[in-house]
Scaffold this motif. Sequence first.
Motif, short mmCIF file in Angstrom:
data_model
loop_
_atom_site.label_atom_id
_atom_site.label_comp_id
_atom_site.label_asym_id
_atom_site.label_seq_id
_atom_site.Cartn_x
_atom_site.Cartn_y
_atom_site.Cartn_z
N ALA A 48 0.86 -1.20 0.00
CA ALA A 48 0.00 0.00 0.00
C ALA A 48 0.88 1.24 0.00
O ALA A 48 2.03 1.20 0.45
CB ALA A 48 -0.92 0.00 1.22
N LYS A 49 0.30 2.33 -0.51
CA LYS A 49 1.01 3.62 -0.52
C LYS A 49 0.24 4.60 0.34
O LYS A 49 -0.97 4.76 0.21
CB LYS A 49 1.15 4.15 -1.93
N VAL A 50 0.93 5.29 1.27
CA VAL A 50 0.30 6.24 2.18
C VAL A 50 0.01 7.53 1.42
O VAL A 50 0.93 8.19 0.91
CB VAL A 50 1.19 6.52 3.39
N LEU A 51 -1.30 7.88 1.36
CA LEU A 51 -1.70 9.09 0.63
C LEU A 51 -1.73 10.31 1.55
O LEU A 51 -1.21 11.38 1.19
CB LEU A 51 -3.08 8.88 0.00
N GLN A 88 4.91 7.16 1.72
CA GLN A 88 5.62 5.90 1.99
C GLN A 88 4.92 4.71 1.32
O GLN A 88 3.71 4.72 1.12
CB GLN A 88 5.69 5.64 3.50
N THR A 89 5.72 3.70 0.99
CA THR A 89 5.18 2.42 0.53
C THR A 89 5.33 1.45 1.69
O THR A 89 6.44 1.22 2.21
CB THR A 89 5.94 1.91 -0.70
N VAL A 90 4.20 0.86 2.10
CA VAL A 90 4.16 0.09 3.34
C VAL A 90 3.45 -1.24 3.12
O VAL A 90 3.03 -1.57 2.01
CB VAL A 90 3.46 0.90 4.45
N ILE A 91 3.29 -1.98 4.22
CA ILE A 91 2.61 -3.28 4.19
C ILE A 91 1.26 -3.13 4.89
O ILE A 91 1.19 -2.62 6.02
CB ILE A 91 3.44 -4.35 4.93
N LEU A 92 0.19 -3.57 4.23
CA LEU A 92 -1.15 -3.45 4.76
C LEU A 92 -1.80 -4.81 4.92
O LEU A 92 -1.89 -5.59 3.96
CB LEU A 92 -2.02 -2.58 3.83
N ALA A 93 -2.26 -5.10 6.15
CA ALA A 93 -3.10 -6.28 6.39
C ALA A 93 -4.54 -5.79 6.33
O ALA A 93 -5.03 -5.10 7.23
CB ALA A 93 -2.76 -6.89 7.74
N LYS A 94 -5.24 -6.17 5.28
CA LYS A 94 -6.60 -5.67 5.06
C LYS A 94 -7.61 -6.37 5.97
O LYS A 94 -7.30 -7.37 6.62
CB LYS A 94 -7.00 -5.86 3.60
N HIS A 95 -8.81 -5.84 5.98
CA HIS A 95 -9.92 -6.48 6.68
C HIS A 95 -10.09 -7.92 6.16
O HIS A 95 -10.12 -8.15 4.96
CB HIS A 95 -11.21 -5.70 6.46
N PHE A 143 9.29 0.57 2.73
CA PHE A 143 10.19 0.27 1.61
C PHE A 143 10.94 1.52 1.21
O PHE A 143 10.36 2.63 1.16
CB PHE A 143 9.39 -0.25 0.41
N ASN A 144 12.26 1.38 0.94
CA ASN A 144 13.02 2.56 0.52
C ASN A 144 12.58 2.99 -0.87
O ASN A 144 11.93 2.23 -1.62
CB ASN A 144 14.52 2.31 0.60
N ALA A 145 12.95 4.19 -1.23
CA ALA A 145 12.45 4.79 -2.47
C ALA A 145 12.86 3.98 -3.69
O ALA A 145 12.08 3.83 -4.65
CB ALA A 145 12.97 6.23 -2.58
N GLU A 146 14.07 3.42 -3.67
CA GLU A 146 14.54 2.67 -4.83
C GLU A 146 13.72 1.40 -5.02
O GLU A 146 13.33 1.07 -6.15
CB GLU A 146 16.02 2.32 -4.63
N ASP A 147 13.44 0.71 -3.95
CA ASP A 147 12.64 -0.52 -4.03
C ASP A 147 11.18 -0.20 -4.36
O ASP A 147 10.51 -0.96 -5.07
CB ASP A 147 12.72 -1.31 -2.73
N VAL A 237 27.59 3.59 3.28
CA VAL A 237 27.00 2.46 4.00
C VAL A 237 25.53 2.77 4.27
O VAL A 237 25.21 3.79 4.89
CB VAL A 237 27.75 2.19 5.32
N GLN A 238 24.65 1.91 3.80
CA GLN A 238 23.20 2.12 3.93
C GLN A 238 22.51 0.75 3.91
O GLN A 238 23.15 -0.29 3.87
CB GLN A 238 22.70 2.97 2.78
N ASP A 239 21.18 0.80 3.94
CA ASP A 239 20.44 -0.46 3.88
C ASP A 239 20.65 -1.12 2.53
O ASP A 239 20.78 -0.47 1.49
CB ASP A 239 18.94 -0.19 4.08
N SER A 240 20.64 -2.44 2.55
CA SER A 240 20.75 -3.20 1.30
C SER A 240 19.43 -3.13 0.54
O SER A 240 18.37 -2.89 1.12
CB SER A 240 21.06 -4.67 1.60
N PRO A 241 19.48 -3.34 -0.76
CA PRO A 241 18.24 -3.39 -1.52
C PRO A 241 17.39 -4.58 -1.09
O PRO A 241 17.89 -5.56 -0.54
CB PRO A 241 18.72 -3.53 -2.97
N LEU A 242 16.10 -4.50 -1.35
CA LEU A 242 15.16 -5.52 -0.89
C LEU A 242 15.51 -6.90 -1.43
O LEU A 242 15.39 -7.90 -0.71
CB LEU A 242 13.73 -5.13 -1.30
N TRP A 243 15.98 -6.99 -2.68
CA TRP A 243 16.25 -8.31 -3.25
C TRP A 243 17.31 -9.06 -2.44
O TRP A 243 17.25 -10.27 -2.28
CB TRP A 243 16.68 -8.19 -4.71
#
Length: 806
Positions: A48-51, A88-95, A143-147, A237-243
């Motif tokens: 999901a994307k936070v609007l 932000q791009t996030v994780i959503l657990a829906k109803h 999720f970071n912007a690149e991912d 030095v930063q977070d690794s990509p999601l893959w």
Amino acid sequence: MKVSTNWLKDYMTIDLPVNELAEKISRTSVEIEGNSQMQGKMKKVVIAKVLTVEPHPDSDHMVITQVDAGEDEPIQIVTGAPNIAEGQTVILAKHGSVIGDGIKIKKGKLRGVRSNGMLCALQEIGLDDNLAPKELEAGIWVFNAEDAKDLVPGEDAFHVLGMDDHVLETGITPNRADMLSMNGTAFEVAAMLDVPLSLPQFNLREIEQKTSEILAVEAPSELASTYSVRVIKDVKVQDSPLWMQKRLWNMGIRPINNVVDTTNYLMLMYGQPLHAFDFDQLPSPHLQVRAARDGEKLTTLDDIERETSAGDILITANDQPLMFAGVMGGTSTKVTEQTTTIVLEAAIFEPTAIRHTARDQSLHSEASQRFERGVDASMTLVALDHAATLIAELGTGEILSEPIIAQAKTVELPVVSVTLNHVQRVLGIKISTSEVGAIFDRLQFSYQENSDEFKVVIPTRRWDISIAADLIEEIARMYGYDNLPTTLPVGEMTPGGLTTAQTLMRASRHVLEGLGLNQAMSYVLTTPEKAQHFQLEPGTPVQLNYPMSQDRQQTRSSLLTGLLDDVAYNVAHNQKDIALYEQGRIFIADSDQQQPREIEHLAGVISGNWEERSWIDQAENVDFYTLKGIVERLLANYQFKQPFKFVATDQHAQMHPGRTADIYVGDTYIGMLGQIHPLTAKSYKINETFGFELNLDTIIALPKLKTQYNAISRYPEIARDMAILVDKDLDAATLQQVIIQAGGRYLEKIELFDVYTGVNVSGSQKSLAYALTFVDRENTLTDEVVTGAMDSITSTLKETFRAEIR
């Protein structure tokens, strides 16, 4: 090792269902101990994307968000996540979703505001705390912007996070260390499925500045057969990509940052452990591999201060320990967000030293596991270059040219020959030359074929193959064990039989069991104190380098120590009438020998009451003579050419000095028997106990009479008794031997039936009463002949011992 099936599919095309793949691997190469999937039964969790983000009217810490989940209308979510923000791009657990341990997410109101789901952290959708890159308290996963650029709202979050990946847990045997890497596993699976294999590729780019301009390295070959470093500068030095992160957590490793994650990722890929240092934190720009000294201090990455010991290998700078080589790095040079210059190390360390450190420090790491079992020497520098390339790419850094190679192991590929006839004979199948060649092609073994002989060049990744039998095993695996026919072995039948030593050992057990003793089997390992007890000959017990417990540190030098432990165990369980024996080996290390000597011994112990002799007799306590009778019967069965004798001794510290005897056959020492010293018995917490121990190897080597049958005499025996007064210090065995020699050819049996001291006998003397049996096997024996023999015995005893006949 964990094997990601999604990662495996990067190497080859796999059309089999996961369960069938796991079964095929189990039947062909290594056991599959588990098949798991992080997603489990969770469902309806999406990207999901936070609007928008607005304050909650009735809460200081909650906010009201509108999120795009790929539906026609935005979904309203109330959350208390501290890190929530618009865009932000996030994780959503829906109803209606299910997360975690079966938790169902439903619509509801939070402080009066409707919420139609839940924004989640990774831990809330099943990722273990030890694997999640961020702490749960940090808030939801963002999720970071690149991912996020490649993510679509409404997309299945479990697929995006790799949590739908099936992970196989392989039980790697010691000979298959090649499968402690994804590359090695891919070689195996591709050969098994007979599909093309595509290995990862990389493009190394270096700048003109040389590594040697800023760094020096020293590594002795006896500690590291290969040691090389590269330097990458201007790294972010930063977070690794999601893959990369999802591959690591699926393989059971927690993502840290792009540098550390790359070393772990390449270790999983090549099976080659790597380590990254912060160049600016080095005490000096001179790395040295050296042996550790006792008592040096080093705080490892798990924030535990440890003391080194002789046998460890250290990486140092300016003589300061930086890490346990091949096991774990130190905190002083760890990579942080402030790090800009990386020193990257790849090596092959001496396996015994790595094993010593891992055991000594209780620090069994992914790296130590691989170094202990062996790594592919041909891939060490390749893995270093690949890791440097990836760090430079992910951290926008630059790689200095010409890595420093302090040591480089020379790799010579062994050649193993096997003939088609040999393969067919061992496997019992009719397999063609082309089929064998096809199997070697599938395994990617190069070979030369000459008639029906194959000369196979073994790649460095398969150091477990060294003889023809190993190649035949490879052919059988790829051919399929299930396809091998069931056949009976063919060979000439030969009669079985026991060797002389085996016959004597078996007969010894039968005699002792016939005399009422039960066989015991004790531990070969014991404490250093007990290992010194009851030794029949001088020698040093063998000390284990890595004992499993304090009670099992050294090999035994006697069987009696183990038998006394058995007696103590029985006594503790209210079993006080004990008669045990054991046949086994003891171990003695001589100063002039590297390997300890293994000597076959036979020992026994008795304690408590002896068994009842008849229905009216009472049980009687065991004593020295009970044990002596058992040993005499045993020794008589060996039929030595020379007579055996018992000589009183006080030279055994753990034995009663007045109730112990050494045993000789002629002049050859074979063992001892007697009462266990009361202090020793007290230390074992046992009652009065008697024991013996014999050197079976010496007994086996002694000359013996041939076993022959003697017919029972048809003529009557004549029995005579005699009582003799002799010096109190004269032992009965010596007296008995003189009687036998003087008694002549018709003396068949002699038995001591009474010993008397007291009234009418001088205090310096004792009275011994013997029953003598005479028999002539060819004629009727006359009184005159027996009387002559008795006179001969009497005169000899008088002359030899000044004996008085009573």
